[in-house]
Design an enzyme around this catalytic site. Structure first.
Site, PDB file in Angstrom:
ATOM      1  N   HIS A 241      92.575  29.066  42.589  1.00 32.73           N
ATOM      2  CA  HIS A 241      91.600  30.110  42.032  1.00 32.73           C
ATOM      3  C   HIS A 241      91.892  31.303  42.766  1.00 32.73           C
ATOM      4  O   HIS A 241      92.408  31.529  43.860  1.00 32.73           O
ATOM      5  CB  HIS A 241      90.073  29.579  42.523  1.00 32.73           C
ATOM      6  CG  HIS A 241      90.118  29.189  43.810  1.00 32.73           C
ATOM      7  ND1 HIS A 241      89.431  30.360  44.604  1.00 32.73           N
ATOM      8  CD2 HIS A 241      90.465  28.079  44.650  1.00 32.73           C
ATOM      9  CE1 HIS A 241      89.399  29.513  45.879  1.00 32.73           C
ATOM     10  NE2 HIS A 241      89.930  28.653  46.007  1.00 32.73           N
ATOM     11  N   ASN A 242      91.645  32.359  41.814  1.00 28.69           N
ATOM     12  CA  ASN A 242      91.945  33.895  42.118  1.00 28.69           C
ATOM     13  C   ASN A 242      93.442  34.197  42.417  1.00 28.69           C
ATOM     14  O   ASN A 242      93.488  35.255  42.862  1.00 28.69           O
ATOM     15  CB  ASN A 242      91.172  34.185  43.448  1.00 28.69           C
ATOM     16  CG  ASN A 242      89.518  34.141  43.126  1.00 28.69           C
ATOM     17  OD1 ASN A 242      88.884  33.022  43.063  1.00 28.69           O
ATOM     18  ND2 ASN A 242      89.041  35.122  42.649  1.00 28.69           N
TER      19      ASN A 242
END
EC number: 2.3.1.191
Lengths: 347, 347, 347
Positions: A241-242
């Site tokens: 994520h991210n």
């Protein structure tokens, strides 16, 4: 599909030598070709096969000088390799031509479907999803609610795109890849359990990206996990994520990029590499297969190896010494012994 | 979804400063927020953004002292971070609300389906399967014969649960995860071939477990492969047959646990770790990413690194020395030379 | 399923001691068995359980001498382990018996479907595909155009076979495995982008192969990626384009084989191993888990470890010394000091 040597020669704007009417119906390497095959000769190393091949047609470079007569029809072009690549593409685009909507499929009434799309049987298109023109959604794909997919993109069978993700034009996503699954984020609780942190961001995949089979790209906690234009991801890769993968970066199979790390443009990252979270990898970095990158790389265009990774030259030097370690240890014992004798003599 | 600052303030039981009627329709980080966004400020490091953000509403801690006037409406609460987390969850549970049975789906007449479930199109529910109340089965999931699934569990698109497996309450399984595939067990034969050993056990996943995308958990040869309550597994993990993962243990992406190994409670295991078969890993063990655990760890609460793994401090010390190995080898040659000179002088 | 001790005894051609009418309905390990279970005793280490087990029937070796009376009915056979294995198989083949075509499924009118096949709901069979007799295609599988699948093969739910691939007899492919996805081949362009090289080859999987869940086997650029007869691949493995895996070779989970490499017959390759492209690995090679093979192995039947891998004995010796490295460095400093003193004394 079946073509005559003459038809192919016209397509490639080449010069024909031999029987213009011979027919070919498949493409093959010159060393494996059988009758009815079209092949090419680019690398001089393979020239001997030209005189023994059963291929019906061979594409060769204009400047090739024959040493003796050949059996196949020849088509001479400026660059045999790139002409053959053009044919490969042509062949594949004809072969993989699909259009129309197979039944049963599930298309939410609120979804917007472009022109000339292919939607395979058992594909699922959620509410408010948008599918661009000429895009192919193979059977059993899942397109969640509010997903946007561009034009001329191909999603192979079983790829899963969770809600809200955005996918560009000319993207290819292979079978069972999962885009937009929850980031791996949990808050430790006093009783030893973990409380899930809701992951409300998405994944953005820009134009001309390829994503391999069974690769996973997690959605951002908030904001977006971003795969920039032209990135090529092999099979079984984990993008957490991210994270952000820079333009034209290539990553080989089974590599993992941890949360919030930013990989620069034009990096080349080998297979089974691990990259820790919250770091930056500079533009043009090259990483040896199986390495572990555990801190940011600030200087551009350098090569790294090892786990934890260091400068590639150092890594290679250390690897060589590692294999001599038992000898080195023995050597030290000998030195100790010699020194002890010397001291005894000196006493 | 759209809420006023006042509605959110009431929900969080906070105190409002500014325009109570301003509307928000999305959640964002304070440094990325645009008009219409709701954000939060918990970490003082981000305080400067409070004076420049375009967020319409920001949740802040009660004790925040403003240095200058701010544009957004503020909602003051005891703990801005946990209040925002509550909103994230609320937002997601509204957003991901699904219920009802989409068509076409396949539900064997002998299956027992709970109340208020969601069964997506192209989902398959086998004979004698049991699905608990409020559980969501996304499109294209496979629930084999006699599988039991608890209440409030979510199976995302394409997850596959083989026959006889048992899954608890509030479990989350992500896309294309495979639960209950055959253990990798073969008996070598005299002619060099391998004879498959039938795998008749199952997988038991207890309550509150999360299983990442494309993760595989093999069924036991006999008995059960067990994932205990509260375990969190990231993407692309391999759990082999008859393994057991202890309560509240967290495992990062691309790690593999081999057959019959038992990982204790509350362990934290990094990404790309390998754990051999038939060992025990003590409660509270922490394992560095990319390590290889090749023997049992008996003492609780220790940290390990390397492949093969050792005590983490030793591992780190050895890693540092490895990078100095070429210098060490040179040093030994110098010592040898000095010693030889000394001996020559002494002769 | 329910059988009497007598029925099982007849099936195994054994000798019965005790109640011939007792009924069993499940199989279990002797240490875990409850009433109604059938178990076995092969390893003398487990003999104490024979006197305490609640199993209703236990299969034992003919030569077992009882030390005291036992509760369960005994069935005496030549080899208790292999007799029990026979029962496991029988049990599983009855349990997993499936046939017929579930609806809705998608079968292109041009596909040829053998006798007595199982085609699960939401399975997709493309144009000109061929499915052999007694083959099972579980729900949500994808069989692309012109795929050929042999007889008595099982494709578990969600496995994806791209167009033109060829799969033999008695093959087992587990959930979400992807066979025939594009090889990872790109030509670098002057502007830093990559141009996809069309992948027009296929994958050939010979008879008696097992492919694990979420494993990926890429199609060849031209020609075939080949998995030879009797190969066993665990979960989450990557086999790249144009690779070849030799007969009866076994590969554990999460290993990757790069493009065009040829692995010999009867190799045993551990988990999380990486093998670079364009090399040859000799027949009978054994590779330690987590190793990296970066050059060809010409000599047959050797064992390798490490990354980069070396002879296994050397690898193990070096690993031991690595853990002593901080001591070794200290030792060198002491030697240096002792030498300096000696020189000072000699001056």
């Amino acid at each position: 599909m079946q073509f005559t040597a003459n038809e192919i020669c016209l397509l490639l704007n080449g010069t024909l030598e031999g029987n213009a009417d011979v027919k070919v119906f498949q493409l093959a390497k010159i060393e494996e070709a059988t009758e009815g095959a079209l092949s090419f000769l680019a690398n001089p190393k393979y020239e001997p096969f030209l005189y023994t091949t059963d291929a019906s047609v061979v594409i060769v470079n204009n400047d090739l000088v024959l040493e003796k007569p050949v059996k196949p029809t020849l088509i001479r072009v400026d660059n045999a390799y790139s002409s053959f690549s053009v044919l490969l593409e042509k062949y594949n685009s004809l072969k993989l031509h699909k259009s129309g909507i197979e039944q049963p499929s599930f298309i939410d009434p609120s979804a917007k479907i472009g022109k000339n799309v292919y939607i395979g049987a058992f594909a699922y298109i959620g509410a408010n999803a948008v599918i661009g023109d000429n895009t192919k959604i193979y059977p059993q794909c899942y397109i969640g609610d509010a997903v946007q997919i561009g034009a001329e993109t191909t999603l192979y069978s079983g790829s899963k795109i969770y809600h809200d993700c955005v996918i560009g034009d000319r993207v290819i996503i292979h079978g069972s890849a999962v885009i937009g699954s929850d980031g791996f984020g949990f808050a430790p609780q006093a009783d030893g359990s973990y409380h899930k942190i809701s992951q409300i961001g998405n994944v953005i995949i820009e134009d001309d990206v390829e994503v391999g089979a069974n690769t996973c790209i997690d959605r951002a906690t908030m904001g977006s996990t971003i795969i920039r234009k032209g990135v090529k991801l092999d099979n079984l890769i984990q993008i957490a994520h991210n994270a952000e993968i820079g333009k034209n970066t290539v990553i080989a199979s089974q590599t993992g990029v941890s949360g919030s790390s930013k990989i620069g443009e034009s990096c080349i990252i080998g297979g089974q590499v691990g990259i820790v979270g919250h770091i930056v990898v500079a533009k043009g970095t090259q990483v040896q297969a199986k390495s572990g990158i555990n801190k940011s790389i600030e200087e551009e265009g350098k090569k790294f190896g090892g786990a934890p990774a260091t400068n590639y030259q150092n890594y290679m030097r250390s690897q060589v010494v590692i294999q001599r370690l038992p000898d080195i240890e023995r050597k030290i014992q000998e030195l100790q012994k010699a020194l002890d004798e010397l001291r005894a003599n000196n006493a």
